[in-house]
Enzyme design. Structure first.
Site, PDB file in Angstrom:
ATOM      1  N   HIS A 153       0.855  -1.200   0.000  1.00  0.00           N
ATOM      2  CA  HIS A 153       0.000   0.000   0.000  1.00  0.00           C
ATOM      3  C   HIS A 153       0.890   1.250   0.000  1.00  0.00           C
ATOM      4  O   HIS A 153       0.666   2.183  -0.770  1.00  0.00           O
ATOM      5  CB  HIS A 153      -0.922  -0.042   1.228  1.00  0.00           C
ATOM      6  CG  HIS A 153      -1.815   1.154   1.355  1.00  0.00           C
ATOM      7  ND1 HIS A 153      -3.177   1.080   1.179  1.00  0.00           N
ATOM      8  CD2 HIS A 153      -1.555   2.452   1.653  1.00  0.00           C
ATOM      9  CE1 HIS A 153      -3.704   2.283   1.358  1.00  0.00           C
ATOM     10  NE2 HIS A 153      -2.735   3.137   1.650  1.00  0.00           N
ATOM     11  N   GLU A 154       1.889   1.260   0.872  1.00  0.00           N
ATOM     12  CA  GLU A 154       2.774   2.435   0.970  1.00  0.00           C
ATOM     13  C   GLU A 154       3.642   2.585  -0.279  1.00  0.00           C
ATOM     14  O   GLU A 154       3.859   3.699  -0.767  1.00  0.00           O
ATOM     15  CB  GLU A 154       3.636   2.376   2.232  1.00  0.00           C
ATOM     16  CG  GLU A 154       2.859   2.376   3.531  1.00  0.00           C
ATOM     17  CD  GLU A 154       1.736   3.405   3.591  1.00  0.00           C
ATOM     18  OE1 GLU A 154       1.910   4.547   3.114  1.00  0.00           O
ATOM     19  OE2 GLU A 154       0.662   3.075   4.115  1.00  0.00           O
TER      20      GLU A 154
END
Length: 183
Positions: A153-154
């Protein structure tokens, strides 16, 4: 101290940019920013501090989310095996990944998105990441399940990708092929 007022919200062009590599060794300013990002996550998970400063709890934060288009991420969380992950990383990248996929049964959320976005977000079930930590050490992290999802996600933020870009548009709850649900 980073607060929710510093978090860039969806629609801001910085969230759609591919972030720049950090020239290593990182400058003191870059280290300070990354340290502050990690501290924000710790603060956001501390009930008393979070309430006082009205912070939304987060497990990960990428520099573009505070308006800085550089390849820096911070993560702070425990996975389902109680293993603690707490890192500030420069230039993280996936060097290998599984064919098998995984997704969070409850969907994903994002500090830059102030609304619920229902649907499954397909991710690799296992990944290996290379990065440089706050002390300048090169790291190689083998991640699976929830931890792999958080890091992906990051990393997406560094490439201008929002989590909802990965949700199947016609049927948000389509179970990704070859995927395991993670609660």
């Amino acid at each position: 101290m980073i607060t929710m007022e510093d978090i860039v919200r969806e629609g801001d062009p910085v969230l759609r940019q591919v972030a720049e590599e950090v020239k290593l060794p990182a400058t003191q300013e870059e280290k300070d920013i990354l340290t502050d990002m990690l501290q924000f996550l710790k603060n956001s998970q501390d009930e008393e501090i979070a309430q006082k400063y009205q912070l939304r709890a987060g497990v990960g934060l990428a520099a573009p989310q505070i308006g800085i288009s550089k390849r820096m991420i911070a993560v702070h969380f425990q996975d389902h095996d109680e293993k603690q992950y707490s890192y500030g990383l420069f230039n993280p990248k996936i060097v290998s990944h599984s064919v098998a996929q995984a997704y969070l049964e409850g969907g994903e959320g994002c500090l830059s998105v102030d609304r619920e976005v229902p649907g499954y977000v397909p991710r690799y079930q296992r990944i290996t990441i290379k990065a440089t930590d706050l002390d300048g050490n090169e790291l190689k992290l083998k991640l699976k399940g929830y931890a792999a999802i958080v890091f992906q996600h990051e990393l997406d933020h560094l490439n201008g990708i929002m989590f909802y870009d990965r949700i199947h548009q016609d049927d948000p709850f389509t179970v990704p092929e070859n995927a395991t649900a993670i609660d």
